[in-house]
Motif scaffolding. Structure first.
Motif, PDB file in Angstrom:
ATOM      1  N   VAL A 250       0.819  -1.215   0.000  1.00  0.00           N
ATOM      2  CA  VAL A 250       0.000   0.000   0.000  1.00  0.00           C
ATOM      3  C   VAL A 250       0.851   1.261   0.000  1.00  0.00           C
ATOM      4  CG1 VAL A 250      -1.646   1.333   1.376  1.00  0.00           C
ATOM      5  CG2 VAL A 250      -1.986  -1.112   1.066  1.00  0.00           C
ATOM      6  N   PHE A 251       1.885   1.284   0.812  1.00  0.00           N
ATOM      7  CA  PHE A 251       2.638   2.521   1.003  1.00  0.00           C
ATOM      8  C   PHE A 251       3.870   2.657   0.124  1.00  0.00           C
ATOM      9  CE2 PHE A 251       0.408   2.035   5.120  1.00  0.00           C
ATOM     10  CZ  PHE A 251      -0.367   3.162   5.018  1.00  0.00           C
ATOM     11  N   GLU A 252       4.249   1.618  -0.593  1.00  0.00           N
ATOM     12  CA  GLU A 252       5.412   1.706  -1.471  1.00  0.00           C
ATOM     13  C   GLU A 252       5.034   2.511  -2.714  1.00  0.00           C
ATOM     14  OE1 GLU A 252       7.202  -1.696  -4.015  1.00  0.00           O
ATOM     15  OE2 GLU A 252       8.141  -1.776  -2.038  1.00  0.00           O
ATOM     16  N   PRO A 253       5.854   3.486  -3.088  1.00  0.00           N
ATOM     17  CA  PRO A 253       5.506   4.292  -4.278  1.00  0.00           C
ATOM     18  C   PRO A 253       5.495   3.418  -5.531  1.00  0.00           C
ATOM     19  CG  PRO A 253       7.655   4.922  -3.400  1.00  0.00           C
ATOM     20  CD  PRO A 253       7.094   3.886  -2.486  1.00  0.00           C
ATOM     21  N   LYS A 254       4.499   3.653  -6.361  1.00  0.00           N
ATOM     22  CA  LYS A 254       4.357   2.900  -7.603  1.00  0.00           C
ATOM     23  C   LYS A 254       5.231   3.544  -8.679  1.00  0.00           C
ATOM     24  CE  LYS A 254       0.914   0.530  -5.814  1.00  0.00           C
ATOM     25  NZ  LYS A 254       1.216   0.543  -4.435  1.00  0.00           N
TER      26      LYS A 254
END
Length: 74
Positions: A25-29
């Motif tokens: 969820v929190f990892e940048p895409k």
């Protein structure tokens, strides 16, 4: 008034699953970028016909200018 019993949080979700979910969820895409076909700027995307935002705006402006110069009678 009665308090509701809530289950302990450690028993609800396995910590491994919780950490994996947080990472997803929190990892940048990352988006795949391309070089602009006109100026070579690395911020172009495939969705914008291989043009960066500046060249795309210039293209749209040029289309509008051409359309306004064509007489309606022809």
């Amino acid at each position: 008034m009665r308090k509701r019993n809530s289950p302990p949080t450690s028993d609800v979700v396995d910590p491994k699953i919780a950490e994996e979910a947080k990472r997803i969820v929190f990892e940048p895409k990352t988006r795949k970028t391309y070089e602009c076909r006109v100026c070579g700027d690395p911020t172009a995307s495939d969705e914008t016909e291989g043009l960066c935002w500046v060249c795309r705006r210039l293209k749209i402006s040029a289309w509008r200018e051409i359309e306004s110069q064509i007489p309606l009678g022809e």
